[in-house]
Design a protein around this motif. Sequence first.
Motif, PDB file in Angstrom:
ATOM      1  N   ALA A 197      50.350  19.357 -15.621  1.00  0.00           N
ATOM      2  CA  ALA A 197      50.803  17.974 -15.763  1.00  0.00           C
ATOM      3  C   ALA A 197      50.612  17.211 -14.459  1.00  0.00           C
ATOM      4  N   SER A 198      49.492  17.427 -13.807  1.00  0.00           N
ATOM      5  CA  SER A 198      49.083  16.690 -12.612  1.00  0.00           C
ATOM      6  C   SER A 198      50.208  16.483 -11.605  1.00  0.00           C
ATOM      7  N   GLY A 199      50.819  17.561 -11.202  1.00  0.00           N
ATOM      8  CA  GLY A 199      51.732  17.467 -10.095  1.00  0.00           C
ATOM      9  C   GLY A 199      53.111  16.929 -10.416  1.00  0.00           C
ATOM     10  N   GLU A 200      53.414  16.790 -11.695  1.00  0.00           N
ATOM     11  CA  GLU A 200      54.773  16.377 -12.079  1.00  0.00           C
ATOM     12  C   GLU A 200      55.752  17.469 -11.636  1.00  0.00           C
ATOM     13  N   PRO A 201      56.910  17.121 -11.020  1.00  0.00           N
ATOM     14  CA  PRO A 201      57.860  18.172 -10.626  1.00  0.00           C
ATOM     15  C   PRO A 201      58.328  18.963 -11.849  1.00  0.00           C
TER      16      PRO A 201
ATOM     17  N   PRO B 111      44.995  29.503 -13.690  1.00  0.00           N
ATOM     18  CA  PRO B 111      45.031  28.191 -14.339  1.00  0.00           C
ATOM     19  C   PRO B 111      43.665  27.524 -14.393  1.00  0.00           C
ATOM     20  N   ILE B 112      42.915  27.620 -13.282  1.00  0.00           N
ATOM     21  CA  ILE B 112      41.662  26.874 -13.205  1.00  0.00           C
ATOM     22  C   ILE B 112      40.637  27.455 -14.159  1.00  0.00           C
ATOM     23  N   GLN B 113      40.568  28.777 -14.122  1.00  0.00           N
ATOM     24  CA  GLN B 113      39.634  29.461 -15.003  1.00  0.00           C
ATOM     25  C   GLN B 113      39.969  29.171 -16.467  1.00  0.00           C
ATOM     26  N   THR B 114      41.277  29.220 -16.782  1.00  0.00           N
ATOM     27  CA  THR B 114      41.704  29.005 -18.157  1.00  0.00           C
ATOM     28  C   THR B 114      41.333  27.601 -18.620  1.00  0.00           C
ATOM     29  N   GLU B 115      41.611  26.629 -17.768  1.00  0.00           N
ATOM     30  CA  GLU B 115      41.329  25.244 -18.122  1.00  0.00           C
ATOM     31  C   GLU B 115      39.816  25.051 -18.308  1.00  0.00           C
ATOM     32  N   TYR B 116      39.059  25.667 -17.396  1.00  0.00           N
ATOM     33  CA  TYR B 116      37.606  25.575 -17.442  1.00  0.00           C
ATOM     34  C   TYR B 116      37.090  26.098 -18.779  1.00  0.00           C
TER      35      TYR B 116
ATOM     36  N   GLN C 127      36.117  18.306 -13.672  1.00  0.00           N
ATOM     37  CA  GLN C 127      37.499  18.017 -14.094  1.00  0.00           C
ATOM     38  C   GLN C 127      38.467  19.018 -13.490  1.00  0.00           C
ATOM     39  N   VAL C 128      38.043  20.262 -13.491  1.00  0.00           N
ATOM     40  CA  VAL C 128      38.899  21.344 -13.006  1.00  0.00           C
ATOM     41  C   VAL C 128      39.160  21.204 -11.507  1.00  0.00           C
ATOM     42  N   ALA C 129      38.178  20.622 -10.794  1.00  0.00           N
ATOM     43  CA  ALA C 129      38.307  20.502  -9.346  1.00  0.00           C
ATOM     44  C   ALA C 129      39.592  19.798  -8.942  1.00  0.00           C
ATOM     45  N   GLY C 130      40.031  18.860  -9.814  1.00  0.00           N
ATOM     46  CA  GLY C 130      41.252  18.117  -9.515  1.00  0.00           C
ATOM     47  C   GLY C 130      42.475  19.005  -9.437  1.00  0.00           C
ATOM     48  N   MET C 131      42.402  20.204 -10.030  1.00  0.00           N
ATOM     49  CA  MET C 131      43.582  21.063 -10.081  1.00  0.00           C
ATOM     50  C   MET C 131      43.773  21.868  -8.796  1.00  0.00           C
ATOM     51  N   TYR C 132      42.669  21.951  -7.980  1.00  0.00           N
ATOM     52  CA  TYR C 132      42.764  22.843  -6.818  1.00  0.00           C
ATOM     53  C   TYR C 132      43.938  22.509  -5.923  1.00  0.00           C
TER      54      TYR C 132
END
Lengths: 368, 351
Positions: free
Chosen positions: B112-116, B56-61, B77-82
Amino acid sequence: MRTNSASLSSPTATTAQSVTVPGEVPGAEIRGLKVVFQTPAGPMPAVNDVDLDLPLGTITGLVGESGSGKSTLALAMMNAVPKPGHIAAGSIRLPSVTDMTRLQGKALRLARGTALGYVFQASQNSLNPLKRIGAQLLDLGRAHGMEDKGALLRHARELCERMGLDPVRTLSAYQHELSGGMRQRVGIVFALILNPSVLVLDEPTTALDMISQRTVLDIIRYVQRERHLATLIITHDIAIVADLADYLVVMYGGRVVEKGPTRHVLQRAAHPYTEGLIAAIPRISGDIDRAQPLPGRPPDLLSIPRQGCVFRERCAFAIDQCSVQTPGLMPVRVTRRHDALEEDSALLDGQVAACHVRAPAPSAKVST
Amino acid sequence: MSPDSPPSVKVTTGSGKARWARLGRRLGARVLTGVVMVLAVATLTFFLVHSMPGNPIQTEYQTLIARGVSPSLAAQQVAGMYGFVSSKPLIDQYGQYMWHLLQFNLGKSITASGEPVVHLVLSAAPWTIIPVLSGLIVSFLLGVSLGAVAAVRRTNRLGKVLSVSGSLFHGVPQFVWAVMLAYLFTTLLPIFPFGSPYNILDTPGWNGPFILSLVYSAILPVLAYALSSYGGWLLTMRSSVVTVLGDDFVLAAELRGLRPLTQLRYVARNAFLPLFTTLLLSVGFMFGGSIFIEEVFDYPGLGYQLVNAVNARDYPLMSGDFLFITVAVIAANILADFLYTFIDPRVRKAA
Ligand SMILES: Nc1ncnc2c1ncn2[C@@H]1O[C@H](COP(=O)(O)OP(=O)(O)O)[C@@H](O)[C@H]1O
Ligand code: SF4
Ligand SMILES: [Mg+2]
């Protein structure tokens, strides 16, 4: 209407057509019936020039190898010849119907089931598998204007009892819950519920085990007596009707080749084909070692000879005349030969056969 | 046996109570198998999804870079996904996933930033289920009735035209229908809206204009579902009716002089039977089509969500979507099986 009965021109031949004993009331009278199927090679007759009487209170057995046109004849009696076939000539008179072949539309629908009860060759599956038997009987009654449900169900229960079926359970059952023998008996209930006076059963015991066969045949005999029906039993197995039928009618290649009282036909078969059928059955011919299968195969629509005797290709007695002239049904005589010059022949009661050799037309009256 | 004393014969019919007990047991067994199947599919999808190339992180990057974002900003920006991407060994992740699954917890979406995931899936589901079912019902009713006509009239013009229409429609894949409809009715002849499942000027809620705009926007997707399965229904029903027409009991009904309408009912019910199972089984096929159709019409359903989840390598969301579709298909299967015992008396006994 008798367009194809050239050989019927002599008065002797015409009187010989009827097997009805004086005093018997006709249940069904078939005259000059011809059923034709359209084939790639043109129209072919599957039933040709058939005259048949079914007197009330009697059982007639219609026998012949498969493909002889028995089922087609039976379907024609319902005016239900499947496409690409049609009734090309003839008439079918039933007690309540002047001529079945002329009915159509609603009149035909109403005559089916009421004038003539029919038990199907594949009666094993003659019911809607998704509907209870009682509900289907009610559908049948309603289709024929019998609004009195109670009376209809009473009649159905009574018929079931006659058939040796538990009425309540049978009427609330689905087809798949019944054994083969039971299905066939239910088929008879359906054929009789509207009180027809003519009953036609096409191969009623084929595919049943011996015990069920026996039961079904007993039931046929029994309702026949009780209701004074004109019954026609169709079978390829002459043994089935040997004890049961009052009259035998033998069909081959779409034609009736011999008919008469069962006893006479079995004891003194005149037509070589009838002889062959009887010889093929151990129980009747008496000796299992002497049972002879009939050599050759029955003709299909395309190979039925158009001219001459339909049986001539399998006949051991054929003479030249057999390939040019179609034999008509002539009275069968028994001949006792006292010596080379003296013959003593007697007419056998109502037995007729279509054979130039065995039942020759009186020579003076032969019309070619 | 003497003809005067016919033997009494017992007919076996299931009694009410025993039948219900039997049906209950059968249903229980089916549900149990269903649950096992769902767990198996969950396992399979878990490993399949995680074995996809990329993460996911690589793809978003890379997406951000491709959009022209500077590498440092993208990394930031990607750091937030870790926080949402697990770094544990896969097998431990699997154990945790299954454990949560048993509690109906499908995890949190990465994109989606942690949405269940459960919320996301459930909010997308109606956008798929309602058009899919509407399309299915429309095409089924249309295809089945016209298929019956095509069978009864199979020797004349009408029957032949209907059969050919069935074959033609059947041959066109779902996404072609979607693209074709979109082009015809939003671009060439712009009578339908495009790009939103409702008119954004209406206030969402239970009010007339909003609901109307919902229905209006749904017409094209529903039509795409309907047209893509209409041909199949027509052809199946046609061949089923033709088969039943050849059955002995149909001739028997005619020769007994049953009313034409009664004969028709007998045929229709028998011919319909095999289609009923197919109807419920085709739910899976329709879900498959949603991937294309929602993409074309920008419809925020499960198919659309799934495609985006795959593109972003949002593992939990992908698994959640797959799982939802699996459950729906298996449930339809069980329902089909169960309802079938009610409409076909022959399987009741075997039940
Ligand atoms: N629907 C049909 N189409 C064409 N030919 C048929 C059809 N039904 C019967 N026939 C032909 O008619 C002949 C008589 O058949 P059928 O009446 O079924 O004989 P049986 O009942 O004595 O066995 C056979 O040669 C058969 O092939
Ligand atoms: S008419 Fe001729 S061919 Fe026909 S059965 Fe008699 S002898 Fe044989
Ligand atoms: Mg037959």
